[in-house]
Design a protein around this motif. Structure first.
Motif, PDB file in Angstrom:
ATOM      1  N   GLU A  24     -25.632  70.107 107.832  1.00 51.75           N
ATOM      2  CA  GLU A  24     -25.071  71.242 107.077  1.00 51.75           C
ATOM      3  C   GLU A  24     -26.113  71.917 106.203  1.00 51.75           C
ATOM      4  O   GLU A  24     -26.096  73.124 106.025  1.00 51.75           O
ATOM      5  N   GLU A  25     -26.991  71.114 105.586  1.00 47.51           N
ATOM      6  CA  GLU A  25     -28.028  71.672 104.694  1.00 47.51           C
ATOM      7  C   GLU A  25     -29.343  70.985 105.017  1.00 47.51           C
ATOM      8  O   GLU A  25     -29.502  69.827 104.656  1.00 47.51           O
ATOM      9  N   PRO A  26     -30.229  71.576 105.745  1.00 52.92           N
ATOM     10  CA  PRO A  26     -30.170  72.921 106.291  1.00 52.92           C
ATOM     11  C   PRO A  26     -29.220  72.976 107.488  1.00 52.92           C
ATOM     12  O   PRO A  26     -29.052  71.969 108.190  1.00 52.92           O
ATOM     13  N   LEU A  27     -28.646  74.133 107.732  1.00 50.71           N
ATOM     14  CA  LEU A  27     -27.691  74.284 108.813  1.00 50.71           C
ATOM     15  C   LEU A  27     -28.377  74.201 110.176  1.00 50.71           C
ATOM     16  O   LEU A  27     -29.289  74.968 110.463  1.00 50.71           O
ATOM     17  N   ARG A  28     -27.950  73.230 110.975  1.00 48.23           N
ATOM     18  CA  ARG A  28     -28.468  73.099 112.330  1.00 48.23           C
ATOM     19  C   ARG A  28     -27.298  72.988 113.289  1.00 48.23           C
ATOM     20  O   ARG A  28     -26.450  72.115 113.129  1.00 48.23           O
ATOM     21  N   SER A 145     -23.315  80.407 107.260  1.00 45.44           N
ATOM     22  CA  SER A 145     -22.619  81.010 108.400  1.00 45.44           C
ATOM     23  C   SER A 145     -23.631  81.062 109.530  1.00 45.44           C
ATOM     24  O   SER A 145     -24.487  81.945 109.575  1.00 45.44           O
ATOM     25  N   GLY A 146     -23.540  80.079 110.424  1.00 39.57           N
ATOM     26  CA  GLY A 146     -24.546  79.989 111.486  1.00 39.57           C
ATOM     27  C   GLY A 146     -24.609  81.257 112.319  1.00 39.57           C
ATOM     28  O   GLY A 146     -25.692  81.728 112.680  1.00 39.57           O
ATOM     29  N   SER A 147     -23.445  81.830 112.611  1.00 45.73           N
ATOM     30  CA  SER A 147     -23.430  82.994 113.502  1.00 45.73           C
ATOM     31  C   SER A 147     -24.084  84.213 112.845  1.00 45.73           C
ATOM     32  O   SER A 147     -24.420  85.173 113.540  1.00 45.73           O
ATOM     33  N   ALA A 148     -24.305  84.186 111.519  1.00 43.48           N
ATOM     34  CA  ALA A 148     -25.039  85.273 110.855  1.00 43.48           C
ATOM     35  C   ALA A 148     -26.464  85.353 111.388  1.00 43.48           C
ATOM     36  O   ALA A 148     -27.075  86.432 111.391  1.00 43.48           O
ATOM     37  N   ALA A 149     -26.999  84.214 111.868  1.00 45.68           N
ATOM     38  CA  ALA A 149     -28.360  84.204 112.430  1.00 45.68           C
ATOM     39  C   ALA A 149     -28.462  85.162 113.613  1.00 45.68           C
ATOM     40  O   ALA A 149     -29.523  85.719 113.890  1.00 45.68           O
ATOM     41  N   ARG A 150     -27.318  85.358 114.338  1.00 45.30           N
ATOM     42  CA  ARG A 150     -27.328  86.248 115.511  1.00 45.30           C
ATOM     43  C   ARG A 150     -27.056  87.693 115.127  1.00 45.30           C
ATOM     44  O   ARG A 150     -27.435  88.613 115.847  1.00 45.30           O
ATOM     45  N   GLU A 163     -32.729  71.496 119.967  1.00 41.16           N
ATOM     46  CA  GLU A 163     -34.034  71.260 120.591  1.00 41.16           C
ATOM     47  C   GLU A 163     -35.118  72.162 119.997  1.00 41.16           C
ATOM     48  O   GLU A 163     -36.298  71.926 120.172  1.00 41.16           O
ATOM     49  N   GLU A 164     -34.721  73.220 119.293  1.00 48.42           N
ATOM     50  CA  GLU A 164     -35.689  74.070 118.597  1.00 48.42           C
ATOM     51  C   GLU A 164     -35.159  74.310 117.197  1.00 48.42           C
ATOM     52  O   GLU A 164     -34.708  75.407 116.881  1.00 48.42           O
ATOM     53  N   PRO A 165     -35.159  73.288 116.335  1.00 43.52           N
ATOM     54  CA  PRO A 165     -34.410  73.374 115.085  1.00 43.52           C
ATOM     55  C   PRO A 165     -34.820  74.511 114.157  1.00 43.52           C
ATOM     56  O   PRO A 165     -33.993  75.069 113.470  1.00 43.52           O
ATOM     57  N   GLU A 166     -36.102  74.882 114.174  1.00 37.42           N
ATOM     58  CA  GLU A 166     -36.533  75.919 113.227  1.00 37.42           C
ATOM     59  C   GLU A 166     -36.436  77.319 113.799  1.00 37.42           C
ATOM     60  O   GLU A 166     -36.664  78.292 113.105  1.00 37.42           O
ATOM     61  N   SER A 167     -36.132  77.418 115.105  1.00 38.97           N
ATOM     62  CA  SER A 167     -36.297  78.746 115.687  1.00 38.97           C
ATOM     63  C   SER A 167     -35.117  79.656 115.389  1.00 38.97           C
ATOM     64  O   SER A 167     -33.969  79.256 115.376  1.00 38.97           O
ATOM     65  N   PRO A 168     -35.435  80.888 115.131  1.00 37.51           N
ATOM     66  CA  PRO A 168     -34.421  81.889 114.844  1.00 37.51           C
ATOM     67  C   PRO A 168     -33.719  82.337 116.117  1.00 37.51           C
ATOM     68  O   PRO A 168     -34.181  82.048 117.216  1.00 37.51           O
ATOM     69  N   ALA A 169     -32.634  83.065 115.953  1.00 36.11           N
ATOM     70  CA  ALA A 169     -31.994  83.704 117.095  1.00 36.11           C
ATOM     71  C   ALA A 169     -32.931  84.778 117.647  1.00 36.11           C
ATOM     72  O   ALA A 169     -33.697  85.382 116.906  1.00 36.11           O
ATOM     73  N   ARG A 170     -32.849  85.007 118.945  1.00 29.83           N
ATOM     74  CA  ARG A 170     -33.716  85.998 119.609  1.00 29.83           C
ATOM     75  C   ARG A 170     -32.891  86.905 120.505  1.00 29.83           C
ATOM     76  O   ARG A 170     -31.916  86.448 121.091  1.00 29.83           O
ATOM     77  N   GLN A 171     -33.332  88.151 120.591  1.00 27.47           N
ATOM     78  CA  GLN A 171     -32.628  89.078 121.476  1.00 27.47           C
ATOM     79  C   GLN A 171     -32.929  88.758 122.933  1.00 27.47           C
ATOM     80  O   GLN A 171     -34.096  88.610 123.305  1.00 27.47           O
TER      81      GLN A 171
END
Ligand code: PMV
Length: 333
Positions: A24-28, A145-150, A163-171
């Motif tokens: 939850e903190e950090p959100l994964r 809000s995990g979906s805010a990342a998208r 599998e890529e814990p630090e990676s941001p959402a990508r288009q």
């Protein structure tokens, strides 16, 4: 008041859902997810610097410009995100925030995704953190809000999982790639009884949780390929299957989480009838009772007429794929 920034950020609808958190903190998230960013269901948020020695202030903005105080739990989540952003920017100033949604909040329409995306984009700009999509996505995710990342990206978006814990959402594809419609059948506008946070927490206790995880890699690949090919006939079935599995996992978790209402089923039956008449339309739902109907512009009118006729449908929001957040000069205060 010295400076202020306003951002408009869209909701998104997940085609393959994020459901369950590894931490939850950090959100994964437990798993990868893919979504379509919307264009008309948006949050508008203005953030301004206050003088030093002040407290953060959080307001809800009404249609006619009036500001009213926000509920305590909401204020806490916003202030926690402001703290993270200030810390990241090495700043101390208190901030004033006002926000408004173009659609009902907390009814499973991703209002937290659009709201925290708009807050993050506006505050990052104001605090000098910049506008790199990777940074904005990871900062928005940390809001809880995990979906805010998208929602900080336009078009069709993938958010990696563990599998890529630090990676941001990508288009994956820009909005111009495929003009897909999302007709949102509102059967209940009230805030949902169980938050998506509670649903994420309960999810791994379902005996069906692991089975869904095993099926996800093939489903994600099928959805990516259907998007690439712009094939609704190939996108619809895995999208419906994933929504059905999310809600089955929710129902079989302990405690069980029930997001559906009677009206939900009425809409799903109508989708079945439309399809049996040869209309290409598919459904999905996030953590709430309202149903998202995916179709192409040529079918939009026929689908809308059939769904608006249902007694269970209070209103229909006609949305489409969108290009992502933008800054605006139309400030809320
Ligand atoms: O963004 P959260 O933490 O509110 O969770 C969103 C969960 C779903 O909307 C059900 C699925 C998703 O991927 O958006």
């Amino acid at each position: 008041m010295s400076e202020r920034v306003t951002a408009v950020a869209p909701a998104n609808i997940a085609l393959v859902k994020y459901w369950g958190m590894r931490s939850e903190e950090p959100l994964r998230p437990w798993n990868r997810s893919i979504s379509m960013t919307l264009s008309r269901s948006v949050s508008t948020t203005t953030v301004a610097l206050l003088g030093s020695g002040r407290e953060d202030e959080v307001f809800l903005a009404g249609e006619t410009g009036e500001l009213r105080s926000a509920p305590g739990a909401f204020v806490e989540r916003v202030v926690a995100q402001l703290r993270r952003l200030r810390q990241r920017a090495g700043r101390q100033e208190a901030l004033r925030v006002a926000t408004r949604n173009s659609f009902p909040a907390a009814a499973g329409l991703a209002s937290s995704a659009s709201g925290f995306a708009a807050l993050t984009v506006a505050a990052a700009e104001l605090l000098g953190l910049g506008s790199s999509p990777d940074l904005l996505s990871t900062l928005a995710r940390d809001s809880g809000s995990g979906s805010a990342a998208r929602s900080v990206l336009g078009g069709f978006v993938e958010w990696p999982g563990e599998e890529e814990p630090e990676s941001p959402a990508r288009q994956l594809f820009a909005a111009t790639h495929w003009e897909l419609c999302d007709l949102i059948a509102i059967v209940d506008e009230r805030p949902k009884a169980v938050s998506s946070r509670a649903g994420h927490r309960a999810a791994p206790s379902s005996p069906l949780f692991a089975a869904r995880q095993e099926r996800l890699p093939a489903r994600l690949a099928a959805v990516r390929e259907a998007l690439r090919a712009r094939s609704l006939a190939d996108l619809g079935p895995p999208t419906e299957a994933d929504a059905a599995e999310l809600h089955t996992v929710a129902l079989t978790a302990s405690p069980p989480v029930v997001y559906w209402r009677a009206g939900t089923l009425e809409v799903l039956r109508a989708v079945g009838e439309l399809r049996s008449r040869g209309v290409s339309v598919y459904w999905t739902m996030d953590a709430g009772p309202n149903v998202h109907l995916l179709c192409e512009p040529a079918q939009e009118e026929e689908v809308a007429v059939a769904i608006e006729r249902l007694s269970a449908v209070r209103r229909l929001i006609r949305d489409r794929v969108g290009t992502g957040p933008r800054l605006s000069e139309e400030h809320l205060f």
